[in-house]
Scaffold this active site. Structure first.
Site, PDB file in Angstrom:
ATOM      1  N   SER A 147      27.627  26.233  20.697  1.00 14.17           N
ATOM      2  CA  SER A 147      27.829  24.779  20.754  1.00 14.17           C
ATOM      3  C   SER A 147      28.341  24.402  22.140  1.00 14.17           C
ATOM      4  O   SER A 147      28.746  25.272  22.918  1.00 14.17           O
ATOM      5  CB  SER A 147      28.873  24.418  19.690  1.00 14.17           C
ATOM      6  N   TYR A 160      36.449  23.839  14.843  1.00  7.55           N
ATOM      7  CA  TYR A 160      35.055  24.129  15.210  1.00  7.55           C
ATOM      8  C   TYR A 160      34.997  24.757  16.606  1.00  7.55           C
ATOM      9  O   TYR A 160      34.288  25.746  16.831  1.00  7.55           O
ATOM     10  CB  TYR A 160      34.287  22.807  15.150  1.00  7.55           C
TER      11      TYR A 160
HETATM   12  C1  GCO Z   1      30.952  16.823  17.670  1.00  2.75           C
HETATM   13  C2  GCO Z   1      29.547  17.314  17.413  1.00  2.75           C
HETATM   14  C3  GCO Z   1      29.375  18.674  18.000  1.00  2.75           C
HETATM   15  C4  GCO Z   1      27.908  19.055  17.983  1.00  2.75           C
HETATM   16  C5  GCO Z   1      27.489  20.254  18.756  1.00  2.75           C
HETATM   17  C6  GCO Z   1      27.763  20.076  20.211  1.00  2.75           C
HETATM   18  O1  GCO Z   1      31.567  16.300  16.748  1.00  2.75           O
HETATM   19  O2  GCO Z   1      31.399  16.909  18.811  1.00  2.75           O
HETATM   20  O3  GCO Z   1      29.226  17.307  16.080  1.00  2.75           O
HETATM   21  O4  GCO Z   1      30.208  19.543  17.417  1.00  2.75           O
HETATM   22  O5  GCO Z   1      27.424  19.134  16.693  1.00  2.75           O
HETATM   23  O6  GCO Z   1      27.951  21.456  18.250  1.00  2.75           O
HETATM   24  O7  GCO Z   1      27.249  21.122  20.915  1.00  2.75           O
END
Ligand code: GCO
Ligand code: CA
Length: 263
Positions: A147, A160
């Site tokens: 990501s 995340y």
């Molecule tokens: C967020 C997005 C990200 C993307 C992606 C970016 O909330 O910033 O959802 O997490 O999905 O992974 O590369």
């Protein structure tokens, strides 16, 4: 002749979380390059069956398997079944993932752990059990879906980011341990793509929508189909000496600090 380098005919590819979104877009690219796709999801058999139909409608050979990537026993049973019923898994895409957008000081520990479990521990679990066959066959490829949060922080996505940053190092460590078996382990780092996952922050008028267009040198959200080339490259013999690399497909986001809104 050089195009043969990218041919995936005869290859069986498991893409976790491939009933929709980026997983499906990458899997379709792989299928159109000749691979047989093992479609996975965990929400319902119906959703998997529907997804399989979508692949087949495009002439792609696809078979669905429902299992939870976070449950080791389910993973072991599913891999055994896939390899018996279809073929040995040549390429694994660890794509299944979740996101929770909650400020860190308000996030429950259980939420944090769930994100780490699905986005970081699961790629370990699935790889651990798929790699055994790859080691025996002295051939295989693993692609971990990272990501922008592999490299950058953002408000509300702390769990995340921790998971996706960890996934980069897991990728490097897998490459370190398994390259000697002729297994290539790499990552793809998607930028901001128009999917259901980003739907809540893409809505017209949402400040993030304008922000991301402004922050991305290509000045737009990515089209999921733009990931197919990277997916095919890292699955094919074209990448046989590429190992431990994260290929960012981000319209240039990581190349730049950004710009003021009036530029
Ligand atoms: C967020 C997005 C990200 C993307 C992606 C970016 O909330 O910033 O959802 O997490 O999905 O992974 O590369
Ligand atoms: Ca095969």
């Amino acid at each position: 002749m050089s195009l043969n380098l990218f041919d995936l005919k005869g290859k069986t590819v498991l893409v976790t979380g491939s009933t929709h979104g980026l997983g499906m877009a990458m899997a379709k690219g792989l299928g159109n390059a000749g691979a047989t796709i093992i479609v996975n999801g965990n929400s319902s058999q119906e959703k998997i069956d529907k997804a399989v139909e979508t692949y087949k409608a495009e002439g792609i050979s696809a078979i669905g398997y429902k299992f939870n990537v976070a449950e080791e026993k389910e993973v072991i049973a599913a891999i055994e079944k896939i390899e018996k019923e279809v073929a040995p898994i040549d390429v694994l895409f660890n794509n299944a993932g979740i996101i929770k957008r909650i400020p860190l000081e308000k996030m429950e520990v259980s939420d944090f752990k769930q994100v780490i479990d699905i986005d970081l521990v699961s790629p370990f679990i699935v790889s651990k059990h798929v790699v055994k066959g790859m080691i025996k066959r002295k051939q295989g490829k693993i692609v971990n879906i990272c990501s922008m949060m592999t490299e950058l922080g953002r408000n509300t996505v702390g769990a995340y980011a921790a998971a996706k940053g960890g996934l980069k190092m897991l990728t490097k460590n897998m490459a370190t341990e398994w390259a000697k078996h002729n297994i290539q382990v790499n990552g793809i780092g998607p930028g901001y793509f128009a999917t259901s996952q980003t739907e809540p922050i893409r809505k017209d008028g949402h400040p993030f929508n304008d922000f991301i267009i402004q922050r991305t040198p290509a000045a737009k959200w990515g089209d999921p189909n733009d990931l197919a080339g990277a997916a095919i490259f890292l699955s094919s013999s074209a990448s046989n000496f590429v190992n431990g690399h994260i290929l960012y497909v981000d319209g240039g986001i990581l190349a730049t600090i950004g710009k003021p809104s009036n530029e």
